[in-house]
Design an enzyme around this catalytic site. Structure first.
Site, short mmCIF file in Angstrom:
data_model
loop_
_atom_site.label_atom_id
_atom_site.label_comp_id
_atom_site.label_asym_id
_atom_site.label_seq_id
_atom_site.Cartn_x
_atom_site.Cartn_y
_atom_site.Cartn_z
N CYS A 172 0.76 -1.26 -0.09
CA CYS A 172 0.03 -0.14 0.00
C CYS A 172 0.82 1.26 -0.18
O CYS A 172 0.35 2.26 -0.41
CB CYS A 172 -1.06 0.00 1.09
N HIS B 29 -3.24 7.44 1.75
CA HIS B 29 -3.65 5.96 1.38
C HIS B 29 -4.92 6.04 1.82
O HIS B 29 -5.27 6.39 2.94
CB HIS B 29 -2.57 5.11 1.85
N ASN C 218 -10.11 0.22 -0.64
CA ASN C 218 -8.56 0.21 -0.36
C ASN C 218 -7.99 -0.43 -1.88
O ASN C 218 -8.37 -1.46 -2.05
CB ASN C 218 -8.05 -0.45 0.70
N1 COA Z 1 -18.63 -7.84 8.84
C1 COA Z 1 -19.29 -7.98 9.97
N2 COA Z 1 -18.42 -8.39 11.13
C2 COA Z 1 -17.32 -8.68 10.67
C3 COA Z 1 -16.62 -8.33 9.58
C4 COA Z 1 -17.42 -8.17 8.55
N3 COA Z 1 -17.00 -7.87 7.27
N4 COA Z 1 -15.19 -8.78 9.69
C5 COA Z 1 -15.13 -9.11 10.99
N5 COA Z 1 -16.32 -9.27 11.63
C6 COA Z 1 -16.26 -9.18 13.12
C7 COA Z 1 -15.30 -10.21 13.75
O1 COA Z 1 -15.49 -11.43 13.53
C8 COA Z 1 -15.48 -9.59 15.13
O2 COA Z 1 -16.31 -10.38 15.68
P1 COA Z 1 -16.41 -11.02 17.13
O3 COA Z 1 -16.33 -9.75 18.14
O4 COA Z 1 -17.69 -11.65 17.41
O5 COA Z 1 -15.37 -11.74 17.33
C9 COA Z 1 -15.99 -8.21 15.14
O6 COA Z 1 -16.40 -8.00 13.84
C10 COA Z 1 -14.81 -7.22 15.46
O7 COA Z 1 -13.79 -7.38 14.73
P2 COA Z 1 -12.47 -6.78 14.82
O8 COA Z 1 -11.37 -7.30 13.98
O9 COA Z 1 -12.14 -6.50 16.11
O10 COA Z 1 -13.07 -5.12 14.18
P3 COA Z 1 -12.40 -3.84 14.05
O11 COA Z 1 -12.90 -2.88 14.84
O12 COA Z 1 -10.70 -4.15 14.24
O13 COA Z 1 -12.41 -3.85 12.49
C11 COA Z 1 -11.01 -3.66 10.50
C12 COA Z 1 -11.82 -4.59 11.45
C13 COA Z 1 -10.53 -4.80 9.64
C14 COA Z 1 -12.16 -2.84 9.65
C15 COA Z 1 -9.71 -2.68 11.27
O14 COA Z 1 -9.31 -3.77 11.95
C16 COA Z 1 -8.96 -2.12 10.33
O15 COA Z 1 -9.37 -1.44 9.24
N6 COA Z 1 -7.93 -2.36 10.46
C17 COA Z 1 -6.65 -2.17 9.40
C18 COA Z 1 -6.80 -2.94 7.94
C19 COA Z 1 -6.08 -2.22 7.00
O16 COA Z 1 -6.11 -0.97 6.62
N7 COA Z 1 -5.64 -3.06 5.97
C20 COA Z 1 -4.93 -2.53 5.03
C21 COA Z 1 -3.51 -1.94 5.43
S1 COA Z 1 -2.76 -0.98 4.01
#
Ligand code: COA
Length: 343
Positions: free
Chosen positions: A115, A270, A300
């Site tokens: 990224c 980004h 993204n």
């Molecule tokens: N829809 C619904 N629920 C989802 C889901 C989706 N698409 N993906 C995950 N969940 C659930 C998980 O299973 C978890 O459930 P649980 O509480 O029962 O275990 C819950 O949502 C919370 O998951 P969590 O991973 O803690 O959520 P979060 O608040 O961290 O958000 C992201 C997840 C991925 C959106 C966030 O962590 C993020 O954006 N991280 C950066 C990722 C990124 O930028 N990647 C590219 C880098 S360049």
């Protein structure tokens, strides 16, 4: 004699026509529009059709920017491409685009910055233009994520985030006697910053196929069956590091150019998560209109987010010639980067 530096002659992007909304995703996995929007800021993304490859998207974006700048592929003497979703494991998309465009036998590098790929590619092309050996560089970021992610419950933490697309920038040798600095009005790339912390590689990666220790084959039929080639991501780790490193990158490049965040006319960050960008914006004490986001409509697109942002900001009249622009990027690796550009 003019100084050796590079100027942005133009930027364009190309995204596939097919729009996949959050609502569409709810039909193939347990997710909701609310979950995706609240957590990420994404409403929809584009998905390429099966007959389009990553280098095709890159080539389409490249043709658009060449046309916009009144250039032909034969005017190019350097091509720098960034992707994490190449058509082939090797060679990279740079050589494929050189051929598809009908460019001369110019160097065509692939930069693996994930990224941060476009920020690193600007840095690379700018550094090569400053050697005096090149005059006209095409910088491309292109991705087809939709074939490397899984639209199912198993992959939902990753697949809702990504979209397909490409962007391209033409960087040319500047004509002024002095190079651009933060304190003159000369248009061009003033400074670029690149960084990485490889201890973060385990938090966001596609680990198979590959030559990792302990695996006899590049990928075994069993691994392929289990789709071991899907990305692994620890979202919260990525989120935390993204905020820290993007902020650090901004502060470092600003400080070494004698600038304050408020001196920047527009930040093009980004697009991984709107909350990451909002946190960085708040920590830099910038007004909302100083940061340009496109994640809502494209998700993204990894190496393509920066040129998509630049093009849209230009088209909406927000990014004008003479503006002081700061790009900020963070990605798998972990990698990060920033470019300071007088537009
Ligand atoms: N829809 C619904 N629920 C989802 C889901 C989706 N698409 N993906 C995950 N969940 C659930 C998980 O299973 C978890 O459930 P649980 O509480 O029962 O275990 C819950 O949502 C919370 O998951 P969590 O991973 O803690 O959520 P979060 O608040 O961290 O958000 C992201 C997840 C991925 C959106 C966030 O962590 C993020 O954006 N991280 C950066 C990722 C990124 O930028 N990647 C590219 C880098 S360049």
């Amino acid at each position: 004699m003019s100084a050796l530096y590079s100027v942005v002659s133009g930027v364009s992007f190309y995204v596939p026509e097919k729009i996949v909304t959050n609502e569409d995703l709810t039909r193939v996995m347990d997710t909701t529009d609310t979950w995706i929007q609240e957590r990420t800021g994404i409403r929809e993304r584009r998905i390429a059709d099966v007959n389009t490859s990553t280098s095709d998207l890159g080539t389409l974006a490249a043709r658009k920017v060449l046309e916009k700048c009144g250039k032909t592929p034969r005017d190019l003497d350097l091509l720098v491409a960034a992707t994490l979703s190449p058509d082939y494991y090797f060679p990279g998309i740079g050589v494929q685009m050189q051929n598809a465009l009908g460019a001369s036998c110019i160097p065509a590098l692939d930069v693996r910055g994930q990224c941060s790929g476009f920020a690193w590619s600007i840095a690379t092309a700018d550094a090569l233009l400053r050697t005096g050996n090149y005059r006209c560089a095409l910088v491309v970021g292109a991705e087809i994520h939709s074939r490397v992610i899984e639209f199912s419950n198993r992959g939902r933490n990753v697949s809702v985030l990504f979209g397909d697309g490409a962007g391209a920038m033409l960087l040319e040798r500047g004509k002024e006697n002095e190079p651009p600095t933060s304190h003159n009005k000369v248009r061009g790339v003033i400074d670029s910053l690149m960084g990485c912390d490889g201890s973060g590689a385990e938090f966001l990666a596609v680990k198979r196929p590959g030559t990792a220790r302990g695996f006899k084959e590049f990928i075994s039929p069993e691994e392929a069956e289990k789709k071991a080639y899907l990305p692994y991501m620890e979202g919260q780790q990525v989120f935390r590091h993204a905020v820290t490193r993007m902020l650090e990158a901004a502060q470092t490049i600003l400080k070494r150019n004698g600038l304050k965040a408020q001196d920047i006319d527009l930040v093009i960050p980004h697009q991984a998560n709107i909350r990451i960008n909002e946190t960085v914006r708040e920590k830099l004490e910038l007004a909302p209109e100083k940061v340009f986001n496109t994640i809502e409509r494209y998700g993204n697109t990894t190496a393509a987010t920066l040129p998509i942002g630049m093009t849209e900001a230009e088209e909406r009249g927000i990014l004008k010639p003479g503006a002081l622009v700061l790009t900020l990027a963070f990605g798998s690796g972990f990698t990060w980067g920033a470019n300071l550009i007088r537009w």
